[in-house]
Design a protein around this motif. Structure first.
Motif, short mmCIF file in Angstrom:
data_model
loop_
_atom_site.label_atom_id
_atom_site.label_comp_id
_atom_site.label_asym_id
_atom_site.label_seq_id
_atom_site.Cartn_x
_atom_site.Cartn_y
_atom_site.Cartn_z
N ALA A 1 -24.09 77.98 -104.60
CA ALA A 1 -22.72 77.98 -104.09
C ALA A 1 -22.15 76.58 -104.01
O ALA A 1 -21.06 76.38 -103.46
CB ALA A 1 -22.67 78.63 -102.70
N GLU B 1 -18.66 76.17 -105.63
CA GLU B 1 -17.65 76.82 -104.81
C GLU B 1 -17.39 76.01 -103.53
O GLU B 1 -16.24 75.91 -103.06
CB GLU B 1 -18.09 78.24 -104.44
CG GLU B 1 -18.02 79.24 -105.58
CD GLU B 1 -19.28 79.22 -106.44
OE1 GLU B 1 -20.10 78.29 -106.27
OE2 GLU B 1 -19.44 80.12 -107.27
N LEU C 1 -21.58 86.40 -104.76
CA LEU C 1 -20.45 85.48 -104.58
C LEU C 1 -19.33 85.77 -105.57
O LEU C 1 -18.14 85.74 -105.23
CB LEU C 1 -20.93 84.03 -104.75
CG LEU C 1 -21.63 83.39 -103.55
CD1 LEU C 1 -22.29 82.08 -103.96
CD2 LEU C 1 -20.64 83.14 -102.42
N TRP D 1 -16.73 84.25 -101.01
CA TRP D 1 -17.45 83.37 -100.09
C TRP D 1 -17.62 83.98 -98.70
O TRP D 1 -18.74 84.11 -98.19
CB TRP D 1 -16.71 82.04 -100.00
CG TRP D 1 -17.28 81.04 -99.04
CD1 TRP D 1 -17.20 81.05 -97.68
CD2 TRP D 1 -18.05 79.88 -99.37
NE1 TRP D 1 -17.85 79.97 -97.13
CE2 TRP D 1 -18.37 79.23 -98.16
CE3 TRP D 1 -18.46 79.30 -100.57
CZ2 TRP D 1 -19.10 78.05 -98.11
CZ3 TRP D 1 -19.19 78.12 -100.53
CH2 TRP D 1 -19.50 77.51 -99.32
#
Length: 419
Positions: free
Chosen positions: A22, A25, A148, A153
């Protein structure tokens, strides 16, 4: 009891590695660069490392059941906070809370395992525990990437945080020992804690365990926790799916190799350092190839990452060495000291990569940081391996019983210089 506790550890490893896939992101969500992104993991690992000795004291004082229950609650709250955070300071606070909860899991689990399993099975149990923890890391690769991409998120991290916090109800049913609660240790003063840490640190085997953990864990850990995914995507040009698959191979190798290594060294503890030495030499070669060969095919890159991940189960050897050469009442402290080694190196590596990447924009230059730490770990492990061997031979000469008998080598006759 052990299985129930392992689930808490699996959750800890999952949350620890959740930022890995992640990370891109997170860069967009918090509007930060590589150095600030690295601070998320650095802060979490610093909290983890700083909490190792205090965690040992807490476990001695309150027992593993209460500490594992508190760990599940803290990790759940931290991940929920990370899900809803939109500012960088709030995100840092969330990762710090996660770090507190994460720090309480492994030492508590080791203490619980030592009460529920005989000593001769300890190394195997630790290796299997680390391998099962790898399942949490596996979920933090491809499955988390897909989740995701599908729900986003906030729902992803919110769900994982709530589930972890709710598991505290299960953890609260653990038994510290087969007969019930563990006897509570007396309160320990700060001076006594410092004295215990100094005493453990003076044991050559404890320092050897520290540097084994430092040298074997840092490189594979920093790639799975944070920088492996951005490196493979931005530095090597792989797709998100392929990059997460490469990291998934690392986790699978860790899971499969952990019990095999534990089964090998359990009845033959004299081979532990031979395995570590072989891996350290191999790790230097693999990292050199990664730095110099930009056009490495994906298949070879996957093999290199997979073999590099052997350092994670091998790092557990540091705990078994410290356990063998410290008295039982100091094993918890010695284990905490050893655990600091790998996480301290991983922290330095994560921070250094982020800083150099932010300054230069080059992954080749940034990856020089773990390369330097690999060489430092290689050097210091060699120094303290010889020193620990010298202590064993000296004890045998005095007629004392030693935990592991080793054969003298030609290089043992040379003087050992400690620096």
């Amino acid at each position: 009891m052990w299985g129930m506790a392992v689930v808490v550890y699996m959750a800890a490893v999952f949350h620890r590695g959740s930022l890995g896939v992640a990370s891109l992101e997170a860069t967009n969500r918090f509007g930060v660069g590589p150095a600030a992104l690295g601070t998320f993991t650095v802060l979490q690992l610093l909290v983890y490392a700083a909490m190792q000795v205090p965690t040992g004291l807490l476990v001695d004082r309150f027992g593993p059941r209460k500490i594992l229950t508190a760990a599940a609650v803290l990790m759940g709250l931290g991940q929920v906070l990370f899900a809803v955070a939109t500012s960088y300071p709030l995100g840092l606070l969330a990762r710090a809370v996660l770090g507190f909860g994460d720090a309480m899991t492994f030492i508590s689990l080791l203490r619980l395992a030592s009460a529920h399993f005989p000593a001769r099975r300890y190394s195997l149990v630790v290796s299997i525990t680390a391998a099962l923890g790898g399942l949490g890391n596996l979920v933090a690769t491809v499955p988390l990437t897909l989740l995701l991409g599908k729900i986003g998120w906030v729902p992803t991290f919110l769900i994982t945080g709530v589930v972890t916090a709710c598991y505290a109800l299960v953890a609260s049913r653990l038994k510290d020992t087969p007969t019930g609660p563990a006897p509570r240790a007396e309160r320990v003063h700060v001076r006594e804690v410092a004295r215990s840490v100094r005493t453990a640190w003076r044991v050559p085997a404890t320092r050897l365990g520290f540097w084994v953990h430092f040298g074997t864990m840092a490189a594979p850990a920093v790639m799975t926790l944070l920088w492996g995914f951005p490196y493979l995507v931005a530095g090597r040009g792989l797709s998100h799916e392929v990059a997460s698959s490469v990291l998934g191979v690392m986790v699978l190798v860790t899971i499969v190799s952990g019990p095999m290594i534990g089964a090998l060294i359990g009845p033959r503890p004299e081979v532990r350092m031979l395995l570590v030495a072989g891996f350290l030499v191999f790790q230097v070669a693999v990292w050199t190839v990664l730095l110099l060969w930009d056009g490495m095919p994906v298949a070879l890159l996957t093999v290199a990452f997979g073999l590099l991940s052997l350092g994670l189960p091998l790092s557990a050897i540091g705990f078994s060495i410290a356990r063998d050469y410290n008295p039982l009442h100091r094993v918890g402290t010695a284990s905490g000291v050893v655990n600091v080694g790998g996480f301290f190196a991983t922290t330095l590596s994560a921070l250094g990569i982020g800083l150099l990447l932010g300054w230069t924009g080059s992954y080749r230059i940034a990856l020089l940081v773990p390369a330097v730490l690999i060489l430092i770990g290689f050097w210091r492990t060699g120094v303290w391996w010889r020193r620990a061997r010298a202590e064993v031979f000296a004890a045998e000469a005095r007629g004392e019983e030693v935990p592991v008998r080793i054969r003298p080598r030609r290089w043992d006759a040379d003087p050992v210089v400690i620096v």
